[in-house]
Scaffold this motif. Structure first.
Motif, PDB file in Angstrom:
ATOM      1  N   ILE A  12      -3.032 -67.350 -13.094  1.00 37.09           N
ATOM      2  CA  ILE A  12      -4.438 -67.498 -13.431  1.00 37.09           C
ATOM      3  C   ILE A  12      -4.577 -67.762 -14.919  1.00 37.09           C
ATOM      4  O   ILE A  12      -3.970 -67.083 -15.750  1.00 37.09           O
ATOM      5  N   ALA A  13      -5.379 -68.734 -15.266  1.00 39.40           N
ATOM      6  CA  ALA A  13      -5.756 -68.963 -16.660  1.00 39.40           C
ATOM      7  C   ALA A  13      -7.268 -69.057 -16.698  1.00 39.40           C
ATOM      8  O   ALA A  13      -7.873 -69.753 -15.891  1.00 39.40           O
ATOM      9  N   GLN A  14      -7.910 -68.326 -17.608  1.00 40.55           N
ATOM     10  CA  GLN A  14      -9.351 -68.335 -17.628  1.00 40.55           C
ATOM     11  C   GLN A  14      -9.885 -68.164 -19.038  1.00 40.55           C
ATOM     12  O   GLN A  14      -9.210 -67.664 -19.926  1.00 40.55           O
ATOM     13  N   THR A  15     -11.117 -68.605 -19.226  1.00 36.47           N
ATOM     14  CA  THR A  15     -11.789 -68.462 -20.499  1.00 36.47           C
ATOM     15  C   THR A  15     -13.097 -67.722 -20.287  1.00 36.47           C
ATOM     16  O   THR A  15     -13.767 -67.921 -19.277  1.00 36.47           O
ATOM     17  N   ILE A  44      -8.856 -71.135 -13.560  1.00 36.85           N
ATOM     18  CA  ILE A  44      -8.110 -71.905 -12.575  1.00 36.85           C
ATOM     19  C   ILE A  44      -6.911 -71.094 -12.122  1.00 36.85           C
ATOM     20  O   ILE A  44      -6.446 -70.199 -12.835  1.00 36.85           O
ATOM     21  N   ASN A  45      -6.416 -71.393 -10.920  1.00 40.23           N
ATOM     22  CA  ASN A  45      -5.260 -70.660 -10.423  1.00 40.23           C
ATOM     23  C   ASN A  45      -4.415 -71.567  -9.543  1.00 40.23           C
ATOM     24  O   ASN A  45      -4.876 -72.593  -9.044  1.00 40.23           O
ATOM     25  N   GLY A  46      -3.191 -71.181  -9.358  1.00 42.10           N
ATOM     26  CA  GLY A  46      -2.279 -71.897  -8.480  1.00 42.10           C
ATOM     27  C   GLY A  46      -1.189 -70.957  -8.021  1.00 42.10           C
ATOM     28  O   GLY A  46      -0.840 -70.012  -8.730  1.00 42.10           O
ATOM     29  N   GLY A  47      -0.656 -71.170  -6.828  1.00 42.58           N
ATOM     30  CA  GLY A  47       0.384 -70.273  -6.342  1.00 42.58           C
ATOM     31  C   GLY A  47       0.888 -70.649  -4.970  1.00 42.58           C
ATOM     32  O   GLY A  47       0.823 -71.808  -4.549  1.00 42.58           O
ATOM     33  N   PHE A  48       1.380 -69.657  -4.245  1.00 43.76           N
ATOM     34  CA  PHE A  48       2.020 -69.838  -2.951  1.00 43.76           C
ATOM     35  C   PHE A  48       1.488 -68.786  -1.989  1.00 43.76           C
ATOM     36  O   PHE A  48       1.165 -67.671  -2.409  1.00 43.76           O
ATOM     37  N   ALA A  49       1.381 -69.122  -0.718  1.00 43.61           N
ATOM     38  CA  ALA A  49       0.857 -68.169   0.257  1.00 43.61           C
ATOM     39  C   ALA A  49       1.518 -68.354   1.610  1.00 43.61           C
ATOM     40  O   ALA A  49       2.135 -69.388   1.889  1.00 43.61           O
ATOM     41  N   SER A  50       1.359 -67.340   2.456  1.00 42.12           N
ATOM     42  CA  SER A  50       1.886 -67.381   3.809  1.00 42.12           C
ATOM     43  C   SER A  50       0.885 -66.726   4.753  1.00 42.12           C
ATOM     44  O   SER A  50       0.318 -65.682   4.433  1.00 42.12           O
ATOM     45  N   ALA A  51       0.639 -67.338   5.900  1.00 42.91           N
ATOM     46  CA  ALA A  51      -0.260 -66.794   6.916  1.00 42.91           C
ATOM     47  C   ALA A  51       0.524 -66.588   8.208  1.00 42.91           C
ATOM     48  O   ALA A  51       1.134 -67.529   8.726  1.00 42.91           O
ATOM     49  N   HIS A  52       0.523 -65.375   8.736  1.00 45.18           N
ATOM     50  CA  HIS A  52       1.248 -65.074   9.976  1.00 45.18           C
ATOM     51  C   HIS A  52       0.326 -65.313  11.163  1.00 45.18           C
ATOM     52  O   HIS A  52      -0.748 -64.716  11.249  1.00 45.18           O
ATOM     53  N   GLN A  53       0.746 -66.189  12.093  1.00 41.93           N
ATOM     54  CA  GLN A  53      -0.068 -66.569  13.235  1.00 41.93           C
ATOM     55  C   GLN A  53       0.654 -66.229  14.537  1.00 41.93           C
ATOM     56  O   GLN A  53       1.815 -66.592  14.721  1.00 41.93           O
ATOM     57  N   CYS A  54      -0.057 -65.538  15.445  1.00 41.91           N
ATOM     58  CA  CYS A  54       0.465 -65.276  16.787  1.00 41.91           C
ATOM     59  C   CYS A  54      -0.505 -65.848  17.811  1.00 41.91           C
ATOM     60  O   CYS A  54      -1.709 -65.603  17.726  1.00 41.91           O
ATOM     61  N   TRP A  55       0.017 -66.621  18.758  1.00 43.50           N
ATOM     62  CA  TRP A  55      -0.803 -67.331  19.738  1.00 43.50           C
ATOM     63  C   TRP A  55      -0.729 -66.658  21.115  1.00 43.50           C
ATOM     64  O   TRP A  55       0.323 -66.227  21.557  1.00 43.50           O
ATOM     65  N   ASN A  56      -1.887 -66.602  21.778  1.00 44.25           N
ATOM     66  CA  ASN A  56      -1.982 -66.112  23.152  1.00 44.25           C
ATOM     67  C   ASN A  56      -2.932 -67.016  23.924  1.00 44.25           C
ATOM     68  O   ASN A  56      -3.851 -67.602  23.345  1.00 44.25           O
ATOM     69  N   GLU A 177      -3.156 -59.039 -16.345  1.00 42.50           N
ATOM     70  CA  GLU A 177      -3.677 -60.120 -17.172  1.00 42.50           C
ATOM     71  C   GLU A 177      -3.441 -59.840 -18.659  1.00 42.50           C
ATOM     72  O   GLU A 177      -3.498 -58.679 -19.099  1.00 42.50           O
ATOM     73  N   PHE A 178      -3.183 -60.910 -19.415  1.00 46.95           N
ATOM     74  CA  PHE A 178      -2.942 -60.791 -20.849  1.00 46.95           C
ATOM     75  C   PHE A 178      -3.872 -61.733 -21.604  1.00 46.95           C
ATOM     76  O   PHE A 178      -3.974 -62.912 -21.274  1.00 46.95           O
ATOM     77  N   GLY A 179      -4.538 -61.229 -22.647  1.00 47.55           N
ATOM     78  CA  GLY A 179      -5.325 -62.080 -23.521  1.00 47.55           C
ATOM     79  C   GLY A 179      -4.435 -62.641 -24.612  1.00 47.55           C
ATOM     80  O   GLY A 179      -3.922 -61.893 -25.451  1.00 47.55           O
ATOM     81  N   PHE A 180      -4.187 -63.951 -24.617  1.00 47.24           N
ATOM     82  CA  PHE A 180      -3.250 -64.538 -25.575  1.00 47.24           C
ATOM     83  C   PHE A 180      -3.940 -65.254 -26.728  1.00 47.24           C
ATOM     84  O   PHE A 180      -3.288 -65.650 -27.698  1.00 47.24           O
ATOM     85  N   ALA A 181      -5.256 -65.443 -26.631  1.00 44.47           N
ATOM     86  CA  ALA A 181      -6.024 -66.081 -27.697  1.00 44.47           C
ATOM     87  C   ALA A 181      -7.476 -65.666 -27.524  1.00 44.47           C
ATOM     88  O   ALA A 181      -7.863 -65.218 -26.434  1.00 44.47           O
ATOM     89  N   PRO A 182      -8.321 -65.780 -28.551  1.00 45.93           N
ATOM     90  CA  PRO A 182      -9.724 -65.431 -28.389  1.00 45.93           C
ATOM     91  C   PRO A 182     -10.351 -66.157 -27.198  1.00 45.93           C
ATOM     92  O   PRO A 182     -10.301 -67.375 -27.105  1.00 45.93           O
ATOM     93  N   ASN A 183     -10.903 -65.379 -26.271  1.00 42.53           N
ATOM     94  CA  ASN A 183     -11.598 -65.889 -25.085  1.00 42.53           C
ATOM     95  C   ASN A 183     -10.689 -66.523 -24.041  1.00 42.53           C
ATOM     96  O   ASN A 183     -11.175 -67.138 -23.089  1.00 42.53           O
ATOM     97  N   TRP A 184      -9.369 -66.364 -24.179  1.00 38.08           N
ATOM     98  CA  TRP A 184      -8.429 -66.936 -23.214  1.00 38.08           C
ATOM     99  C   TRP A 184      -7.464 -65.862 -22.704  1.00 38.08           C
ATOM    100  O   TRP A 184      -7.031 -64.993 -23.468  1.00 38.08           O
ATOM    101  N   SER A 185      -7.118 -65.968 -21.420  1.00 41.44           N
ATOM    102  CA  SER A 185      -6.150 -65.039 -20.845  1.00 41.44           C
ATOM    103  C   SER A 185      -5.326 -65.748 -19.774  1.00 41.44           C
ATOM    104  O   SER A 185      -5.715 -66.798 -19.260  1.00 41.44           O
ATOM    105  N   VAL A 186      -4.182 -65.157 -19.446  1.00 41.09           N
ATOM    106  CA  VAL A 186      -3.322 -65.661 -18.383  1.00 41.09           C
ATOM    107  C   VAL A 186      -2.798 -64.450 -17.625  1.00 41.09           C
ATOM    108  O   VAL A 186      -2.621 -63.369 -18.209  1.00 41.09           O
TER     109      VAL A 186
END
Length: 208
Positions: A12-15, A44-56, A177-186
Motif C-alpha cells: 500500500i502506498a498512500q498520501t 493504491i495497492n497491489g498484491g496476491f490473493a487466493s479464493a477457496h471454492q467448493c462445488w456442490n 505502515e511506515f511514514g517515509f515522507a511528509p504526508n506519504w506512507s507505505v
C-alpha cells in the motif's frame, strides 16, 4: 457453493491530507519526527490473493474443490483519527482482480469446474496504535465479491454451464505502515474475507 477469500500480502502506498500541525519536531539534540495519522487519505495497492471454492449440485453431491489465485490492484480511501497513540478510522477499498482456478468434476467424467473473481471491495473500521512514523492496525467490516462460474468440457473447452453473482460477507485484516515522507506512507496488509455458502443458478451455454 462455498467460498473463503484470502487476500494475502498487499503493498500500500498512500498520501494524506493533513494540516501543518500534523508534523512536529521535538527540541532534542537529535530531532525526532512525530506524525499525527489523522486526516483524509487516498492510496493504491497491489498484491496476491487466493479464493477457496467448493462445488456442490443439488441431488448430486460434492463436485470437488479448488483455489482461484491471481493478482489484484486498485485503490482505497479513508479517514483515521489519532487520539494520543491510538488511531481509529474508516476505509473503503475497491480492487480489480484476476483470480482463476478449476478442478476436475467428481461427478461427470471429462468435465472441469472453473471459477473466476474479477473484482472485490471492502468497507472496514480500523483500530490501531502509532509509534511516531509506524502504525499498526486491525480492521474488520463488510466484503463484496464479483464471482463467475463455468463448467466446461476439458477436451474441447466447450462451455456447458455458467453462472455469476455478487456476493456479500465479512472481512478482517491487519496492516503495518511506515511514514517515509511528509504526508506519504507505505505498508503491508493481510485481509481475510468470509463469503459463506450460496446457491447459484446455472444456465446451459453450448458454445465457446
Amino acid at each position: 457453493m462455498k467460498e473463503v477469500l484470502l487476500c494475502t500480502v498487499a503493498l500500500i502506498a498512500q498520501t494524506a491530507s493533513v494540516s501543518a500541525a500534523d508534523l512536529v519536531a521535538e527540541a532534542l539534540p537529535m530531532v525526532t519526527r512525530i506524525d499525527d495519522w489523522s486526516g483524509f487519505y487516498t492510496g493504491i495497492n497491489g498484491g496476491f490473493a487466493s479464493a477457496h471454492q467448493c462445488w456442490n449440485v443439488v441431488n448430486v453431491g460434492g463436485l470437488g474443490c479448488h483455489s482461484a489465485t491471481g493478482g489484484t490492484a486498485c485503490g482505497q480511501i479513508g479517514y483515521p483519527r489519532q487520539i494520543a497513540n491510538s488511531v481509529f478510522g474508516l476505509e473503503a477499498q475497491g480492487n480489480w482482480a484476476d483470480f482463476k482456478g478449476s478442478n476436475a468434476d467428481l461427478a461427470f467424467a471429462g468435465v472441469q469446474d472453473e471459477s473466476r473473481i474479477d473484482e472485490f471491495g471492502l468497507f472496514t473500521g480500523q483500530v490501531g496504535y502509532a509509534w511516531n512514523i509506524v502504525l499498526v492496525c486491525m480492521k474488520g467490516g463488510a466484503a463484496g465479491v464479483s464471482d463467475k462460474y463455468r463448467v466446461f468440457d476439458l477436451a474441447t473447452g466447450l462451455t456447458i454451464d455458467k453462472g455469476s453473482e455478487t456476493r456479500w460477507g465479512s472481512a478482517v485484516g491487519a496492516s503495518l505502515e511506515f511514514g517515509f515522507a511528509p504526508n506519504w506512507s507505505v505498508g503491508i496488509e493481510y485481509d481475510h474475507a468470509f463469503m459463506g455458502r450460496r446457491d447459484v443458478d446455472f444456465f446451459f451455454q453450448p458454445h465457446w
